[in-house]
Design a protein around this motif. Structure first.
Motif, mmCIF file in Angstrom:
data_model
loop_
_atom_site.group_PDB
_atom_site.id
_atom_site.type_symbol
_atom_site.label_atom_id
_atom_site.label_comp_id
_atom_site.label_asym_id
_atom_site.label_seq_id
_atom_site.Cartn_x
_atom_site.Cartn_y
_atom_site.Cartn_z
ATOM 1 N N GLN A 486 0.674 12.240 7.368
ATOM 2 C CA GLN A 486 1.802 11.372 7.016
ATOM 3 C C GLN A 486 1.486 10.640 5.716
ATOM 4 N N ASN A 487 2.354 10.787 4.742
ATOM 5 C CA ASN A 487 2.225 10.027 3.508
ATOM 6 C C ASN A 487 3.453 9.129 3.400
ATOM 7 N N ALA A 488 3.293 7.875 3.810
ATOM 8 C CA ALA A 488 4.396 6.917 3.821
ATOM 9 C C ALA A 488 4.188 5.929 2.679
ATOM 10 N N GLU A 489 5.118 5.906 1.707
ATOM 11 C CA GLU A 489 4.932 5.118 0.490
ATOM 12 C C GLU A 489 6.171 4.313 0.130
ATOM 13 N N PHE A 490 5.932 3.212 -0.577
ATOM 14 C CA PHE A 490 7.006 2.496 -1.252
ATOM 15 C C PHE A 490 7.336 3.229 -2.554
ATOM 16 N N LYS A 491 8.615 3.324 -2.856
ATOM 17 C CA LYS A 491 9.069 3.949 -4.097
ATOM 18 C C LYS A 491 9.818 2.921 -4.934
ATOM 19 N N GLY A 492 9.376 2.761 -6.179
ATOM 20 C CA GLY A 492 9.999 1.768 -7.041
ATOM 21 C C GLY A 492 9.588 0.362 -6.629
ATOM 22 N N GLY A 493 10.038 -0.613 -7.376
ATOM 23 C CA GLY A 493 9.772 -2.000 -7.043
ATOM 24 C C GLY A 493 8.332 -2.404 -7.280
ATOM 25 N N ALA A 494 7.984 -3.587 -6.787
ATOM 26 C CA ALA A 494 6.671 -4.181 -7.066
ATOM 27 C C ALA A 494 5.528 -3.393 -6.438
#
Length: 607
Positions: A486-494
């Motif tokens: 599982q690769n769970a990431e935030f995209k964009g933003g800080a």
């Protein structure tokens, strides 16, 4: 427990705050928001409550369960709200055959003891199943005591071959200590079994009743499907008391009425298989939140949710199936905040859809692909912050500017059955979400994060070894291995590119189940959970939580007319945590330790 069954599946992670009362099931990497993104059903009835608390699987004893169905991935079209990461449907037992009674007893580490009683049977058109359980444990840690009392029943009456009435009811009560987290210095001084919060506790009372009608109102033996009508009522009262920085107490009272109607058609038309279901569902809930001592909450949030859907699976040509579906859901939230006099309302709505293809290239084998739009409406208390730090300009209140979560899931997979000897599965997916809710450590309130993405791969195999070798004295021997990336990431933003907290990148589970002769059975299951960042560490600024490996085993001896069992859990005495949290305004961490090696001895038999 149900949680222990689920955690051996690919892509499923179960974590808790050092007590089974707080267990949360996460499917496909939602971390701290898993309780709102994974839907749990009992006999098709929603168990998720309207607030941020997780579905309480503790109140569904495993002994009363017939089977558990798990859908990994989105189920928004069929199931509506909360069904983003996956769906768990727990089917409880029904009465069949002659009258039968069973009693059971367990005793184990940490002064754990439990008794249960089961009655079931069928008399002509009437079926009955009654179950009761009492469980008491001092717990692994100080102030992790747990006392639960449960009763549930399923009653049925067949008015005719085409008209059945069912009544389900349950009553649950628990009292649980909340040992809290331990800092590194507290781990050194108090030990893994200590607690720095000896006075925190919670209690819950949860009651529900459901009436179901299943009818096929067609004349002349026509098979044109059947209609199912369900009405349910649930009352849940909870009380939490936290005392580390002065008394902070909260009482919650949640009442929910549910009404669901669906038409199901499942038969062959013109030589092709057709499965069609369409329905409507309505849930009317009210959440009263009342604080005392240091908690100034005094608010009522109500939610009326209505949805309509249709789903079709049809065989286009031989062994090729088309899937398609559509749902529209609308909700209305009403807020009455008495401590600062606020009356407001919000009315979000959402269309979601799905499309997919499946090719059954051999018996028990298929390849499939699908795309589905998903959604999740906010839990009632996600709109509300209880943080009260006037010196920093932070006070309790509503935030009605939040947006609802939406997303898209794309999935491709294969299931291969090798002569009923080996079953192999492989699924890969991409899940893009908008406006996912996360706790903001700056404002001490929930906020929307613009975009998140989850990319994953799930592999599994199950083998019946006795289909390859005939081994004397063995009546069964199966092995399984599951793997999840599982690769769970935030995209964009800080926090662009940072991993979403409390989501392990790698998970592996493996086990074997062996039947020895006519009476003995032994099983062994191990699981590896990889590193993950602590809750609230959205910037990944502290070291990841260490991976762990846990191995459990169970030995069963069956005799006429009962059985005895011995379970040894965490055989190799691993010292680990499933849940770690980071301070919102520093790098300080709190560790919620899990039990070391422990045993459970029990038995059951008829009366």
């Amino acid at each position: 427990t149900i949680n222990e069954v689920l955690e051996s599946l690919a892509g499923v992670y179960v974590y808790d705050n050092s007590t089974a009362k707080t267990s949360i099931v996460d499917i496909r990497g939602f971390g701290d928001t898993a309780s709102r993104n994974v839907l749990v059903l009992v006999n098709d009835r929603k168990v998720n409550v309207m607030d941020i608390s997780a579905p309480d699987l503790l109140q569904i004893p495993l002994e009363s369960v017939e089977r558990i169905e798990v859908l990994r991935g989105a189920g928004s079209v069929l199931y509506g709200d909360n069904a983003v990461g996956g769906v768990v449907n727990i089917i409880t037992k029904e009465g069949e055959g002659d009258f039968a009674g069973r009693v059971g007893y367990t005793h184990g580490s940490y002064h754990a003891r439990g008794q249960d009683l089961e009655l079931s049977g069928r008399e002509d058109r009437v079926s009955y199943y009654l179950y009761s359980k009492y469980f008491d444990s001092r717990g692994y840690r100080a102030n992790s005591d747990l006392l639960t009392k449960d009763f549930n029943t399923r009653l049925g009456y067949d008015l005719s071959e085409n008209f059945q009435v069912r009544v389900d009811a349950s009553w649950h009560e628990d009292d649980a200590g909340l040992p809290g987290g331990l800092s590194e210095s507290e781990l050194a001084t108090l030990g893994r079994q200590g607690s720095a919060d000896p006075d925190d506790y919670s209690s819950t009372k949860d009651r529900f009743v459901q009436l179901s009608l299943d009818m096929a109102p067609w004349q002349g033996g026509q098979e044109w499907g059947h209609v199912v009508l369900d009405y349910s009522y649930r009352n849940r009262d909870g009380y939490d008391s936290f005392n580390s920085y002065g008394a902070f107490n909260t009482k919650r009272a949640i009442d929910t009425n549910g009404l669901a109607a669906k038409y199901i058609f499942d038969r062959t038309l013109l030589g092709r298989e057709v499965n069609f279901v369409t329905g409507v569902d309505v849930y009317d809930s009210e959440n009263d939140i009342l604080g005392s001592d240091g908690n100034v909450d005094d608010i009522t949030i109500s939610k009326l949710e209505m949805g309509g859907y249709g789903h079709l699976e049809a065989e286009l040509v031989e062994d090729v199936f088309l899937n398609g579906g559509l749902r529209y859901t609308r909700a209305r939230y009403d807020f009455t905040q008495r401590n600062v006099i606020v009356d407001a309302a919000k009315s979000p709505d959402e269309w979601v859809y799905l499309g997919g293809l499946k090719y059954e290239y051999a018996p028990g084998s298929n390849v499939f692909g699908s795309a589905q739009k998903t959604f999740r409406f906010l839990a009632t208390d996600e709109w509300y912050s209880t943080a009260n730090y006037p010196a920093w300009g932070i006070t309790p209140g509503l935030n009605l500017d939040l947006e609802q979560q939406t997303g898209m899931q794309y999935e491709v997979g294969v299931k291969h059955n090798l002569d009923n000897k080996v079953t192999l599965t492989a699924t890969t997916y991409v899940m893009d979400n908008k406006n996912e809710i996360f706790f903001d450590p700056v404002s001490f309130a929930n906020s929307n994060y613009d975009k998140t993405q989850r990319v994953g791969l799930e592999l599994g195999q199950r083998t019946d070894l006795l289909k390859f070798w005939d081994i004397q004295r063995l009546r069964a021997w199966e092995v399984f291995v599951n793997y999840a990336y599982q690769n769970a990431e935030f995209k964009g933003g800080a926090n662009h590119g940072q991993r979403i907290p409390m989501v392990p990148t790698y998970q592996v589970s493996a086990g074997t189940d062996v039947g020895l002769g006519e009476r003995w059975r032994v099983s062994c299951v191990g699981r590896y959970v990889g590193s993950r960042f602590a809750v609230n560490d959205v910037a990944n600024e502290t070291a990841a939580v260490k991976p762990y490996v846990v191995v459990d085993s169970k030995l069963v001896y069956a005799f006429a007319p009962g059985e005895l069992f011995l379970s040894v859990n965490n055989i190799f005495n691993e010292k680990y945590e499933t849940y770690v949290s980071k301070s919102t305004n520093s790098t300080h961490k709190e560790y919620f330790t899990e039990p070391e090696r422990n045993v459970i001895l029990g038995g059951s038999g008829p009366f």
